[in-house]
Design a protein around this motif. Structure first.
Motif, mmCIF file in Angstrom:
data_model
loop_
_atom_site.group_PDB
_atom_site.id
_atom_site.type_symbol
_atom_site.label_atom_id
_atom_site.label_comp_id
_atom_site.label_asym_id
_atom_site.label_seq_id
_atom_site.Cartn_x
_atom_site.Cartn_y
_atom_site.Cartn_z
ATOM 1 N N PRO A 62 0.870 -1.299 0.147
ATOM 2 C CA PRO A 62 0.036 -0.075 0.116
ATOM 3 C C PRO A 62 0.858 1.218 0.164
ATOM 4 N N MET A 63 0.403 2.257 -0.528
ATOM 5 C CA MET A 63 1.008 3.508 -0.486
ATOM 6 C C MET A 63 1.536 3.908 1.017
ATOM 7 N N TYR A 64 0.453 3.815 1.895
ATOM 8 C CA TYR A 64 0.794 4.064 3.218
ATOM 9 C C TYR A 64 0.326 3.183 4.262
ATOM 10 N N ALA A 65 1.011 2.753 5.376
ATOM 11 C CA ALA A 65 0.543 1.837 6.057
ATOM 12 C C ALA A 65 -0.710 2.118 6.885
ATOM 13 N N SER A 66 -0.910 3.826 6.971
ATOM 14 C CA SER A 66 -2.213 4.324 7.511
ATOM 15 C C SER A 66 -2.287 5.853 7.394
ATOM 16 N N ALA A 67 -3.344 6.326 7.601
ATOM 17 C CA ALA A 67 -3.272 7.850 7.501
ATOM 18 C C ALA A 67 -2.452 8.447 8.597
ATOM 19 N N GLU A 68 -2.670 7.890 9.620
ATOM 20 C CA GLU A 68 -1.452 8.184 10.807
ATOM 21 C C GLU A 68 -0.162 8.183 10.328
ATOM 22 N N ALA A 69 0.232 7.111 9.693
ATOM 23 C CA ALA A 69 1.612 7.129 9.553
ATOM 24 C C ALA A 69 2.147 7.713 8.297
ATOM 25 N N ARG A 70 1.139 8.134 7.413
ATOM 26 C CA ARG A 70 1.579 9.275 6.488
ATOM 27 C C ARG A 70 1.926 10.811 7.153
ATOM 28 N N GLU A 71 0.928 10.717 7.841
ATOM 29 C CA GLU A 71 1.116 12.363 8.674
ATOM 30 C C GLU A 71 2.432 12.382 9.475
ATOM 31 N N ALA A 72 2.638 11.231 10.024
ATOM 32 C CA ALA A 72 3.979 11.354 10.919
ATOM 33 C C ALA A 72 5.175 11.342 10.042
#
Length: 229
Positions: A62-72
């Motif tokens: 996936p592009m990002y593990a989660s929305a939180e991981a993306r922001e971090a």
């Protein structure tokens, strides 16, 4: 191989808007400095690179593990020095470009998942990246303008936004009627010639800026818009 021309020209346009930019100043995106924006663009290249890996290997990444991981990840990268950020943006863009060049005709057809959860062929990755580069070049607030975008890209952007509204079934009943084009873009919940659809005029660039939330409505008849992405 998918057409990478808009990706390449958008990458160059973004880089030109960074020349001499003060990345500590606020960008045009609420809460983000120029540092955040450059960090986001670099992280986006890595995320789309994961989709290219998925297409090449068949391994779901996936592009990002989660929305939180993306922001971090963005916050972490934004703490780099301006010089480090510029290198990161350049190198991540080059890695993505190389990964896309390596995809075979069959691999371009592999279905991958966007950050919004939509399954699309990998051939959409160059468009996704080009869209990021051109629009975020404006978001930097260093002189980027929708009027600088290639006309074909502006048209594709209007199609992209209106098709997204149509898929969601949440868009306004609107007809976008650029004064500098021979066609219109429709999003209606009624037949295409429904009299209650708002007809909004302006240049194609003005309309593209408006529907992506980057500019004011070019027409007093324009309805209120919801989010785009």
């Amino acid at each position: 191989m998918a057409d990478l021309a808009w990706l390449d020209s958008g990458t160059a346009y973004f880089a030109a808007r960074l020349d001499g930019a003060d990345l500590d100043r606020p960008s045009r995106l609420p809460g983000w400095t120029g540092r955040h924006l450059v960090a986001h663009v670099a992280c986006n290249a890595s995320a789309l690179g994961r989709l290219a890996h998925w297409a090449r290997t068949g391994e779901e990444t996936p592009m990002y593990a989660s929305a939180e991981a993306r922001e971090a990840e963005i916050e972490e990268r934004a703490r780099l020095s301006p010089a480090e950020l510029l290198v990161l943006a350049e190198e991540s863009a080059a890695r993505l470009r190389a990964a896309l060049e390596d995809l075979s005709a069959q691999q371009w057809e592999t279905r991958v998942r966007t950050a919004q959860g939509r399954m699309v062929p990998a051939s959409e990755i160059p468009w996704m990246r080009a869209r990021e580069m051109w629009i975020h070049a404006v978001d930097l607030g260093t002189g980027g303008r929708f009027e600088d975008f290639p006309p074909g890209f502006v048209d594709a952007l209007l199609t992209d936004v209106t098709e997204l509204w149509a898929r969601r079934g949440q868009g306004p009943a609107v007809v976008l009627a650029p004064t500098d084009r021979q066609r219109v873009w429709r999003v209606t919940t009624e037949p295409a010639d429904a009299p209650d659809a708002d007809r909004v005029s302006g240049t194609a660039a003005e309309l593209a800026a408006w529907v992506t939330g980057r500019g004011p409505a070019p027409d007093p008849a324009a309805p209120a818009l919801g989010r785009w992405l």
